[in-house]
Design a protein around this motif. Structure first.
Motif, PDB file in Angstrom:
ATOM      1  N   GLY A  89       0.821  -1.208   0.000  1.00  0.00           N
ATOM      2  CA  GLY A  89       0.000   0.000   0.000  1.00  0.00           C
ATOM      3  C   GLY A  89       0.854   1.256   0.000  1.00  0.00           C
ATOM      4  O   GLY A  89       0.568   2.222  -0.715  1.00  0.00           O
ATOM      5  N   ASP A  90       1.925   1.236   0.789  1.00  0.00           N
ATOM      6  CA  ASP A  90       2.808   2.400   0.843  1.00  0.00           C
ATOM      7  C   ASP A  90       3.622   2.557  -0.439  1.00  0.00           C
ATOM      8  O   ASP A  90       3.902   3.681  -0.864  1.00  0.00           O
ATOM      9  CB  ASP A  90       3.732   2.313   2.059  1.00  0.00           C
ATOM     10  N   ILE A  91       3.980   1.445  -1.052  1.00  0.00           N
ATOM     11  CA  ILE A  91       4.679   1.512  -2.342  1.00  0.00           C
ATOM     12  C   ILE A  91       3.758   2.158  -3.379  1.00  0.00           C
ATOM     13  O   ILE A  91       4.189   2.998  -4.176  1.00  0.00           O
ATOM     14  CB  ILE A  91       5.162   0.112  -2.787  1.00  0.00           C
ATOM     15  N   GLU A  92       2.496   1.799  -3.345  1.00  0.00           N
ATOM     16  CA  GLU A  92       1.522   2.382  -4.273  1.00  0.00           C
ATOM     17  C   GLU A  92       1.388   3.894  -4.041  1.00  0.00           C
ATOM     18  O   GLU A  92       1.371   4.680  -4.993  1.00  0.00           O
ATOM     19  CB  GLU A  92       0.171   1.686  -4.083  1.00  0.00           C
ATOM     20  N   ILE A  93       1.319   4.299  -2.774  1.00  0.00           N
ATOM     21  CA  ILE A  93       1.228   5.724  -2.443  1.00  0.00           C
ATOM     22  C   ILE A  93       2.479   6.458  -2.932  1.00  0.00           C
ATOM     23  O   ILE A  93       2.401   7.536  -3.525  1.00  0.00           O
ATOM     24  CB  ILE A  93       1.051   5.927  -0.919  1.00  0.00           C
ATOM     25  N   ASN A  94       3.640   5.845  -2.686  1.00  0.00           N
ATOM     26  CA  ASN A  94       4.906   6.453  -3.100  1.00  0.00           C
ATOM     27  C   ASN A  94       4.991   6.554  -4.627  1.00  0.00           C
ATOM     28  O   ASN A  94       5.451   7.567  -5.160  1.00  0.00           O
ATOM     29  CB  ASN A  94       6.082   5.644  -2.539  1.00  0.00           C
ATOM     30  N   ASP A  95       4.535   5.501  -5.318  1.00  0.00           N
ATOM     31  CA  ASP A  95       4.536   5.529  -6.790  1.00  0.00           C
ATOM     32  C   ASP A  95       3.624   6.635  -7.319  1.00  0.00           C
ATOM     33  O   ASP A  95       3.949   7.303  -8.304  1.00  0.00           O
ATOM     34  CB  ASP A  95       4.100   4.172  -7.362  1.00  0.00           C
ATOM     35  N   ASN A  96       2.494   6.832  -6.655  1.00  0.00           N
ATOM     36  CA  ASN A  96       1.594   7.910  -7.050  1.00  0.00           C
ATOM     37  C   ASN A  96       2.292   9.265  -6.887  1.00  0.00           C
ATOM     38  O   ASN A  96       2.189  10.136  -7.758  1.00  0.00           O
ATOM     39  CB  ASN A  96       0.309   7.863  -6.223  1.00  0.00           C
ATOM     40  N   SER A  97       3.006   9.426  -5.766  1.00  0.00           N
ATOM     41  CA  SER A  97       3.750  10.678  -5.549  1.00  0.00           C
ATOM     42  C   SER A  97       4.782  10.876  -6.657  1.00  0.00           C
ATOM     43  O   SER A  97       4.963  11.994  -7.161  1.00  0.00           O
ATOM     44  CB  SER A  97       4.451  10.655  -4.187  1.00  0.00           C
ATOM     45  N   ALA A  98       5.451   9.806  -7.041  1.00  0.00           N
ATOM     46  CA  ALA A  98       6.450   9.897  -8.109  1.00  0.00           C
ATOM     47  C   ALA A  98       5.803  10.332  -9.418  1.00  0.00           C
ATOM     48  O   ALA A  98       6.361  11.163 -10.158  1.00  0.00           O
ATOM     49  CB  ALA A  98       7.157   8.553  -8.284  1.00  0.00           C
ATOM     50  N   ASN A  99       4.613   9.802  -9.717  1.00  0.00           N
ATOM     51  CA  ASN A  99       3.907  10.180 -10.942  1.00  0.00           C
ATOM     52  C   ASN A  99       3.504  11.653 -10.933  1.00  0.00           C
ATOM     53  O   ASN A  99       3.639  12.348 -11.938  1.00  0.00           O
ATOM     54  CB  ASN A  99       2.670   9.300 -11.142  1.00  0.00           C
ATOM     55  N   VAL A 100       3.026  12.116  -9.792  1.00  0.00           N
ATOM     56  CA  VAL A 100       2.626  13.528  -9.677  1.00  0.00           C
ATOM     57  C   VAL A 100       3.853  14.416  -9.844  1.00  0.00           C
ATOM     58  O   VAL A 100       3.804  15.448 -10.550  1.00  0.00           O
ATOM     59  CB  VAL A 100       1.921  13.794  -8.327  1.00  0.00           C
ATOM     60  N   LEU A 101       4.962  14.028  -9.218  1.00  0.00           N
ATOM     61  CA  LEU A 101       6.189  14.813  -9.356  1.00  0.00           C
ATOM     62  C   LEU A 101       6.685  14.830 -10.798  1.00  0.00           C
ATOM     63  O   LEU A 101       7.183  15.850 -11.280  1.00  0.00           O
ATOM     64  CB  LEU A 101       7.281  14.265  -8.429  1.00  0.00           C
ATOM     65  N   SER A 102       6.530  13.721 -11.478  1.00  0.00           N
ATOM     66  CA  SER A 102       6.934  13.647 -12.879  1.00  0.00           C
ATOM     67  C   SER A 102       6.123  14.629 -13.727  1.00  0.00           C
ATOM     68  O   SER A 102       6.668  15.295 -14.620  1.00  0.00           O
ATOM     69  CB  SER A 102       6.749  12.222 -13.393  1.00  0.00           C
ATOM     70  N   GLU A 103       4.842  14.727 -13.423  1.00  0.00           N
ATOM     71  CA  GLU A 103       3.987  15.677 -14.140  1.00  0.00           C
ATOM     72  C   GLU A 103       4.445  17.117 -13.884  1.00  0.00           C
ATOM     73  O   GLU A 103       4.500  17.930 -14.808  1.00  0.00           O
ATOM     74  CB  GLU A 103       2.524  15.511 -13.712  1.00  0.00           C
ATOM     75  N   LEU A 104       4.769  17.413 -12.624  1.00  0.00           N
ATOM     76  CA  LEU A 104       5.244  18.762 -12.298  1.00  0.00           C
ATOM     77  C   LEU A 104       6.568  19.063 -12.986  1.00  0.00           C
ATOM     78  O   LEU A 104       6.807  20.169 -13.461  1.00  0.00           O
ATOM     79  CB  LEU A 104       5.398  18.929 -10.785  1.00  0.00           C
ATOM     80  N   SER A 105       7.423  18.069 -13.028  1.00  0.00           N
ATOM     81  CA  SER A 105       8.728  18.243 -13.663  1.00  0.00           C
ATOM     82  C   SER A 105       8.568  18.524 -15.156  1.00  0.00           C
ATOM     83  O   SER A 105       9.310  19.325 -15.727  1.00  0.00           O
ATOM     84  CB  SER A 105       9.577  16.985 -13.451  1.00  0.00           C
ATOM     85  N   SER A 106       7.583  17.870 -15.761  1.00  0.00           N
ATOM     86  CA  SER A 106       7.384  18.044 -17.200  1.00  0.00           C
ATOM     87  C   SER A 106       6.914  19.455 -17.561  1.00  0.00           C
ATOM     88  O   SER A 106       7.035  19.868 -18.711  1.00  0.00           O
ATOM     89  CB  SER A 106       6.397  16.998 -17.732  1.00  0.00           C
ATOM     90  N   ILE A 107       6.393  20.210 -16.587  1.00  0.00           N
ATOM     91  CA  ILE A 107       5.996  21.597 -16.868  1.00  0.00           C
ATOM     92  C   ILE A 107       7.031  22.581 -16.325  1.00  0.00           C
ATOM     93  O   ILE A 107       6.765  23.772 -16.189  1.00  0.00           O
ATOM     94  CB  ILE A 107       4.592  21.920 -16.321  1.00  0.00           C
ATOM     95  N   GLY A 108       8.217  22.054 -15.988  1.00  0.00           N
ATOM     96  CA  GLY A 108       9.324  22.921 -15.627  1.00  0.00           C
ATOM     97  C   GLY A 108       9.497  23.224 -14.148  1.00  0.00           C
ATOM     98  O   GLY A 108      10.337  24.056 -13.800  1.00  0.00           O
ATOM     99  N   GLU A 109       8.758  22.585 -13.282  1.00  0.00           N
ATOM    100  CA  GLU A 109       8.905  22.835 -11.848  1.00  0.00           C
ATOM    101  C   GLU A 109      10.169  22.150 -11.323  1.00  0.00           C
ATOM    102  O   GLU A 109      10.511  21.055 -11.739  1.00  0.00           O
ATOM    103  CB  GLU A 109       7.691  22.301 -11.071  1.00  0.00           C
ATOM    104  N   ASP A 110      10.840  22.822 -10.402  1.00  0.00           N
ATOM    105  CA  ASP A 110      12.012  22.235  -9.756  1.00  0.00           C
ATOM    106  C   ASP A 110      11.540  21.456  -8.528  1.00  0.00           C
ATOM    107  O   ASP A 110      11.215  22.039  -7.495  1.00  0.00           O
ATOM    108  CB  ASP A 110      13.019  23.318  -9.340  1.00  0.00           C
ATOM    109  N   ILE A 111      11.503  20.176  -8.688  1.00  0.00           N
ATOM    110  CA  ILE A 111      11.021  19.309  -7.605  1.00  0.00           C
ATOM    111  C   ILE A 111      12.105  18.299  -7.219  1.00  0.00           C
ATOM    112  O   ILE A 111      11.810  17.214  -6.736  1.00  0.00           O
ATOM    113  CB  ILE A 111       9.712  18.606  -8.016  1.00  0.00           C
ATOM    114  N   SER A 112      13.364  18.689  -7.395  1.00  0.00           N
ATOM    115  CA  SER A 112      14.466  17.746  -7.191  1.00  0.00           C
ATOM    116  C   SER A 112      14.528  17.202  -5.761  1.00  0.00           C
ATOM    117  O   SER A 112      14.796  16.016  -5.562  1.00  0.00           O
ATOM    118  CB  SER A 112      15.798  18.390  -7.574  1.00  0.00           C
ATOM    119  N   GLU A 113      14.277  18.040  -4.770  1.00  0.00           N
ATOM    120  CA  GLU A 113      14.321  17.564  -3.374  1.00  0.00           C
ATOM    121  C   GLU A 113      13.193  16.563  -3.112  1.00  0.00           C
ATOM    122  O   GLU A 113      13.399  15.541  -2.476  1.00  0.00           O
ATOM    123  CB  GLU A 113      14.236  18.741  -2.395  1.00  0.00           C
TER     124      GLU A 113
END
Length: 139
Positions: A89-113
């Motif tokens: 369940g936590d892996i799924e939550i973490n994967d979702n966070s990774a997907n959201v961050l990927s979307e933000l990164s694709s529009i130029g947001e600095d989400i490196s941390e």
């Protein structure tokens, strides 16, 4: 604070399971050895029925203890499966966070941390899952 921030709890649970599994495994090996030694002794004294009966009784006691250890072992496997479910369940939550961050990164947001946190957490969760798999296979 969400579930993912409490990875230490998983570590504690896994360490506890590992310790219990080692103890149960050791005790079962000792019981197997005792049962085997008694069986060998019974064969060697086939002429002495009275002593054989006594040894058979002792052997039955050890087999009963071994059955109790088998139950403990099954309980540990159930505990492992419960922790695995929580981890998944936590892996799924973490994967979702990774997907959201990927979307933000694709529009130029600095989400490196934030990405570093998610990647570190992912590695830790997967390492814990691997440890549980190894442990479950040993049991």
């Amino acid at each position: 604070m969400g579930r993912l921030e409490n990875l230490e709890e998983y570590e504690d649970k896994i360490e506890g399971i590992e310790e219990n599994a080692e103890e149960v495994e050791k005790e079962m090996e000792e019981l197997d050895q005792k049962i085997s030694e008694i069986e060998n002794a019974i064969e060697k004294i086939s002429e002495d029925q009275e002593v054989q009966e006594e040894l058979n009784q002792k052997k039955s006691e050890y087999k009963e203890k071994k059955s109790e250890k088998e139950i403990e072992k099954q309980n540990l496997i159930s505990e492992i499966e419960n922790v695995e479910e929580e981890l998944n369940g936590d892996i799924e939550i973490n994967d979702n966070s990774a997907n959201v961050l990927s979307e933000l990164s694709s529009i130029g947001e600095d989400i490196s941390e934030a990405q570093r946190i998610v990647e570190s957490r992912s590695a830790t969760l997967n390492e814990m899952k691997d440890r549980l798999n190894v442990l479950k296979n040993k049991l």
